[in-house]
Write a protein that holds these residues in place. Sequence first.
Motif, PDB file in Angstrom:
ATOM      1  N   SER A  21       0.370  -2.428   6.591  1.00  0.00           N
ATOM      2  CA  SER A  21      -0.677  -3.405   6.877  1.00  0.00           C
ATOM      3  C   SER A  21      -1.342  -3.160   8.225  1.00  0.00           C
ATOM      4  N   THR A  22      -0.831  -2.204   8.991  1.00  0.00           N
ATOM      5  CA  THR A  22      -1.495  -1.930  10.276  1.00  0.00           C
ATOM      6  C   THR A  22      -2.237  -0.599  10.255  1.00  0.00           C
ATOM      7  N   ILE A  23      -1.508   0.487   9.980  1.00  0.00           N
ATOM      8  CA  ILE A  23      -2.122   1.811  10.133  1.00  0.00           C
ATOM      9  C   ILE A  23      -3.399   1.986   9.297  1.00  0.00           C
ATOM     10  N   PRO A  24      -3.339   1.736   7.965  1.00  0.00           N
ATOM     11  CA  PRO A  24      -4.561   1.957   7.191  1.00  0.00           C
ATOM     12  C   PRO A  24      -5.701   1.020   7.600  1.00  0.00           C
ATOM     13  N   LEU A  25      -5.373  -0.236   7.946  1.00  0.00           N
ATOM     14  CA  LEU A  25      -6.449  -1.172   8.321  1.00  0.00           C
ATOM     15  C   LEU A  25      -7.106  -0.751   9.622  1.00  0.00           C
ATOM     16  N   VAL A  26      -6.264  -0.355  10.590  1.00  0.00           N
ATOM     17  CA  VAL A  26      -6.828   0.129  11.854  1.00  0.00           C
ATOM     18  C   VAL A  26      -7.637   1.402  11.599  1.00  0.00           C
ATOM     19  N   THR A 104       5.122  -5.298  -4.579  1.00  0.00           N
ATOM     20  CA  THR A 104       5.085  -3.900  -4.133  1.00  0.00           C
ATOM     21  C   THR A 104       4.768  -2.985  -5.317  1.00  0.00           C
ATOM     22  N   GLY A 105       5.202  -3.397  -6.521  1.00  0.00           N
ATOM     23  CA  GLY A 105       4.877  -2.616  -7.716  1.00  0.00           C
ATOM     24  C   GLY A 105       3.379  -2.579  -7.963  1.00  0.00           C
ATOM     25  N   TRP A 106       2.727  -3.731  -7.857  1.00  0.00           N
ATOM     26  CA  TRP A 106       1.272  -3.783  -8.014  1.00  0.00           C
ATOM     27  C   TRP A 106       0.609  -2.931  -6.930  1.00  0.00           C
ATOM     28  N   THR A 107       1.139  -3.027  -5.697  1.00  0.00           N
ATOM     29  CA  THR A 107       0.552  -2.242  -4.611  1.00  0.00           C
ATOM     30  C   THR A 107       0.634  -0.760  -4.933  1.00  0.00           C
ATOM     31  N   ALA A 108       1.815  -0.325  -5.415  1.00  0.00           N
ATOM     32  CA  ALA A 108       1.979   1.083  -5.750  1.00  0.00           C
ATOM     33  C   ALA A 108       1.043   1.475  -6.888  1.00  0.00           C
ATOM     34  N   ALA A 109       0.869   0.556  -7.860  1.00  0.00           N
ATOM     35  CA  ALA A 109      -0.024   0.858  -8.979  1.00  0.00           C
ATOM     36  C   ALA A 109      -1.459   1.028  -8.496  1.00  0.00           C
ATOM     37  N   VAL A 110      -1.877   0.153  -7.557  1.00  0.00           N
ATOM     38  CA  VAL A 110      -3.234   0.293  -7.016  1.00  0.00           C
ATOM     39  C   VAL A 110      -3.361   1.646  -6.310  1.00  0.00           C
ATOM     40  N   ALA A 111      -2.307   2.022  -5.560  1.00  0.00           N
ATOM     41  CA  ALA A 111      -2.344   3.302  -4.850  1.00  0.00           C
ATOM     42  C   ALA A 111      -2.496   4.453  -5.836  1.00  0.00           C
ATOM     43  N   LYS A 112      -1.829   4.323  -6.975  1.00  0.00           N
ATOM     44  CA  LYS A 112      -1.842   5.432  -7.943  1.00  0.00           C
ATOM     45  C   LYS A 112      -3.166   5.502  -8.697  1.00  0.00           C
ATOM     46  N   PHE A 113      -3.685   4.351  -9.110  1.00  0.00           N
ATOM     47  CA  PHE A 113      -4.865   4.359  -9.976  1.00  0.00           C
ATOM     48  C   PHE A 113      -6.152   4.071  -9.210  1.00  0.00           C
ATOM     49  N   SER A 114      -6.276   4.590  -8.009  1.00  0.00           N
ATOM     50  CA  SER A 114      -7.488   4.303  -7.237  1.00  0.00           C
ATOM     51  C   SER A 114      -8.127   5.596  -6.759  1.00  0.00           C
ATOM     52  N   LYS A 115      -7.932   6.644  -7.548  1.00  0.00           N
ATOM     53  CA  LYS A 115      -8.436   7.964  -7.119  1.00  0.00           C
ATOM     54  C   LYS A 115      -9.955   7.976  -6.933  1.00  0.00           C
ATOM     55  N   SER A 116     -10.646   7.140  -7.710  1.00  0.00           N
ATOM     56  CA  SER A 116     -12.101   7.208  -7.666  1.00  0.00           C
ATOM     57  C   SER A 116     -12.685   6.317  -6.577  1.00  0.00           C
ATOM     58  N   LEU A 117     -11.823   5.558  -5.897  1.00  0.00           N
ATOM     59  CA  LEU A 117     -12.350   4.623  -4.907  1.00  0.00           C
ATOM     60  C   LEU A 117     -12.573   5.312  -3.566  1.00  0.00           C
ATOM     61  N   PRO A 118     -13.556   4.835  -2.799  1.00  0.00           N
ATOM     62  CA  PRO A 118     -13.741   5.378  -1.441  1.00  0.00           C
ATOM     63  C   PRO A 118     -12.477   5.122  -0.621  1.00  0.00           C
ATOM     64  N   LEU A 119     -12.166   6.060   0.249  1.00  0.00           N
ATOM     65  CA  LEU A 119     -10.905   5.993   0.983  1.00  0.00           C
ATOM     66  C   LEU A 119     -10.773   4.724   1.831  1.00  0.00           C
ATOM     67  N   ASP A 120     -11.862   4.315   2.470  1.00  0.00           N
ATOM     68  CA  ASP A 120     -11.749   3.130   3.337  1.00  0.00           C
ATOM     69  C   ASP A 120     -11.434   1.886   2.517  1.00  0.00           C
ATOM     70  N   MET A 121     -11.964   1.836   1.290  1.00  0.00           N
ATOM     71  CA  MET A 121     -11.677   0.686   0.415  1.00  0.00           C
ATOM     72  C   MET A 121     -10.194   0.676   0.045  1.00  0.00           C
ATOM     73  N   VAL A 122      -9.672   1.845  -0.354  1.00  0.00           N
ATOM     74  CA  VAL A 122      -8.255   1.943  -0.716  1.00  0.00           C
ATOM     75  C   VAL A 122      -7.396   1.496   0.461  1.00  0.00           C
ATOM     76  N   ALA A 123      -7.728   2.008   1.650  1.00  0.00           N
ATOM     77  CA  ALA A 123      -6.938   1.687   2.836  1.00  0.00           C
ATOM     78  C   ALA A 123      -6.932   0.181   3.080  1.00  0.00           C
ATOM     79  N   ARG A 124      -8.119  -0.442   2.945  1.00  0.00           N
ATOM     80  CA  ARG A 124      -8.191  -1.881   3.209  1.00  0.00           C
ATOM     81  C   ARG A 124      -7.436  -2.685   2.151  1.00  0.00           C
ATOM     82  N   VAL A 125      -7.620  -2.312   0.869  1.00  0.00           N
ATOM     83  CA  VAL A 125      -6.963  -3.063  -0.205  1.00  0.00           C
ATOM     84  C   VAL A 125      -5.438  -2.987  -0.042  1.00  0.00           C
ATOM     85  N   LEU A 126      -4.936  -1.763   0.142  1.00  0.00           N
ATOM     86  CA  LEU A 126      -3.485  -1.617   0.271  1.00  0.00           C
ATOM     87  C   LEU A 126      -2.988  -2.312   1.541  1.00  0.00           C
ATOM     88  N   GLY A 127      -3.774  -2.238   2.596  1.00  0.00           N
ATOM     89  CA  GLY A 127      -3.393  -2.910   3.840  1.00  0.00           C
ATOM     90  C   GLY A 127      -3.271  -4.414   3.654  1.00  0.00           C
TER      91      GLY A 127
END
Lengths: 671, 198
Positions: A21-26, A104-127
């Motif tokens: 919740s810190t590194i990707p958001l920062v 955490t399972g949902w979080t991991a699923a988002v991480a796995k199935f978000s290949k098409s998303l812009p990186l900053d969006m992925v970082a913020r969502v997971l954060g």
Amino acid sequence: MIAELGHYALILGFCFAILLSTIPLVGAWMGDRVWMRLSRPLAGGQFILVLGSFCALSLNFLLDDFSVQYVAGNSNSLLPWYYKISAVWGGHEGSLLLWALILTGWTAAVAKFSKSLPLDMVARVLGVMGLVNIGFMLFILMTSNPFLRYLPSSPQDGADLNPLLQDFGLIVHPPMLYMGYVGFSVAFAFAVAALLGGRLDAAWARWSRPWTTVAWSFQTLGIALGSWWAYYELGWGGWWFWDPVENASLMPWLAGTALMHSLAVTEKRGVFKSWTVLLAIFTFSLSLLGTFLVRSGILTSVHAFASDPERGSFVLALLIVTIGGSLLLYALRAPVVKSHIGFSERSREIFLLLNNILLMVATLTVLGGTMFPLIAEYAGYEVSVGAPYFNLMFGFLAPVLVLIMGVGIYSHWKDTPAGTLLRKVPPLAVISLPLALVVPWLMGSFEWMVVVGMFIAVWLTVATALDVWAKSASRKGRLQGWLKTSRSYKGMVLGHLGLAVTIVGATLVSHYTVEKDVRMAPGTVAEVAGYQFKFLSVGRKQGPNYVGDKADIQILDGDGDVVTTLHPEKRRYVVSDNVMTEAGISPGLLRDLYVSLGEPVGEQAWAVRLQYKPFVRWLWLGAILMTWGGLLAVADRRYRMLRKASSEKHSVDIQAQENRSATGVTAGGAE
Amino acid sequence: MRRLILFVPLLVIMAMFFLFQQMIDHDPTEMELARKDKPVPAFALPGLRNPERFFTQEDLKGKPMLVNVWATWCPSCRVEHPYLLKLAKEKGVQLVGLNYKDDRTAALEWLDKLGDPYVFTVFDEEGRLGLDLGVYGAPETYVVDAEGIIRYRHVGVVNEKVWNEVLAPLMEDSGTRESEVKDTRVNESTGSEQGASS
């Protein structure tokens, strides 16, 4: 040792949540791609650690380690192994751990199935999901640690799992419901991420849509399982009680239903952006509120086995930070510029807006009914709100919603040609009214609410069927035409039909249940709704962790043929000294026959309750259809294509998609 | 200006949280001090079985008893009902029913079907006595001692655990108090008689 490893894994998981919740958001804030890229591995690591912790607790249960306080309080060496597993979430601490595991399972699923998303969006969502998880992990570690031990002396055996929970329904009901509750955190995270990034366009709606639909499907199934469980396990054949805990699960479901529809408008037409974001925050807030209401003990209910007032303050603080924080962000960042995309009062936008308004009113009705006793008490009055209030409100809201739905199916985006909608009303009414009137006549007694319920169910079914008829027109024949419709369209059809089926079930079982309480001894015959119930015998039964009486009751139909023999039981669970009623049920598509033992009233005689419950299965059948519809919609081709599409092309894609869908709808209307 | 409107959800939620904060310290299973150790409020309500007979607070005196608030619309009442029957039958506990905001026919049907653990049941259709007692919701169970003084209020289902750990000791206490109280009452009455004769 296993418990300590589990505890250790949980603490490590908490550390991962902090990092996530810190590194990707920062990173997203500073534009550092390396920091943003860390979000996926961190999400995966967090999931594996919490999974390990969960497995450790399960192992403690399987190995009967009663030095662990939580195991001693919720299990027993006599418990069959499958209940030992489900006992993991039979109490407060374990169900929170399950919650964290699913999050955490949902979080991991988002991480796995978000290949098409812009990186900053992925970082913020997971954060953002990491932030939510910090709260829950902290809650577990500080106030509800399932790994604490009794030292130095530990009990010989456990206090046993609450017998109400020793049941198949309870093995599956909480995980499903939690999948729904927690699944809405994804839509929430997407909304907050979009607010943080200032990119509140149609794209975020498109990304969060499938996640919301999956969560909604799980929630639907979870609620249905809970209702089914209450029906057969509580032993008196009720299926919905407007109990605060049930309400807590119904509110996010209603709001989630609104969100699903509102996301469609925002994705396709780019309007209602602020509203949809608010709804996403609101839906997950209601999930959290549900947890709070159950855990804090400020509401007492049937489900009281999971409450503890001391933990309430912590959950409340968690709620204030999560909900208050996201609403503050919303107030500061939501777009206030009025959208220039126009639509007429006959457009699909308006119908979906009406859907949203009605579902919100329904949500607030339930919220009000659940909260009002609290508010009144604070003001110095004492009131309790019961089923009559909810039945009255839903008896009014549901028909309005469904009538609008039936017509709304035919509406087009932007504008529907004048007169088309009104032309649909007479045929729908002409088919629905006679059918609605004939049902009470067939069932043997006239009730106005039955006419209303059947009318709206038929109305919705016919409207959907006519729409399918029109859309499946094809040169290769109807079947080919139907198969060629998109999966999301098929999903919508199934979802709407499922609602109609549930309405039929709820209406008929509420009004035509026949219930008879009789004294029965071997040889006694009683008649209920044309069936002969013959009490054959009653005998003792020894279970793994209970002793009981088991009766044999034979049922004959009108022609004297044997339908079935039921074996209702009265069990006394030895360790906890709880008495439970196990009903004997003969299920059927058109009726259930339900037999439960009351009290012994003589040497061999028992007070027995015999029930005839018409169409009760339709309640859950409808929910299964809705779930199936939701999953089908997510399997739609465009989401699979989306994964392949590169993120740079995204805005172009959306434009194209919008054009396609607009022409598709016009074409469908022309046909 | 439009931005200000966006703050409305935040304010509403914060108000709700403030309410929760107030509620959370308030444990509904504990009675407010104001009503504890006070007599049962005055009432005159018809019986459930015989509407002609009116019961008053005087009917709750004489023996320590449990006053159980129940209703047919309350699912938890159904959960605790078998245990109440057990208390009445096996332990000989004096149970008085307070049928709260209910329908008379439905309530009578309930007792016929499930069994009647109550010595008598008072029918509080409008919830007037419930209001005076401060009923939070059904089910609730009050421990009333022989003098008609409320000793305890339990919110929620009565089961084996609640009975053994909470209610049974209180009932015993009320029993011992009863004898002390009786003595004073005798003195008082003799005192007043003396006063009258002199």
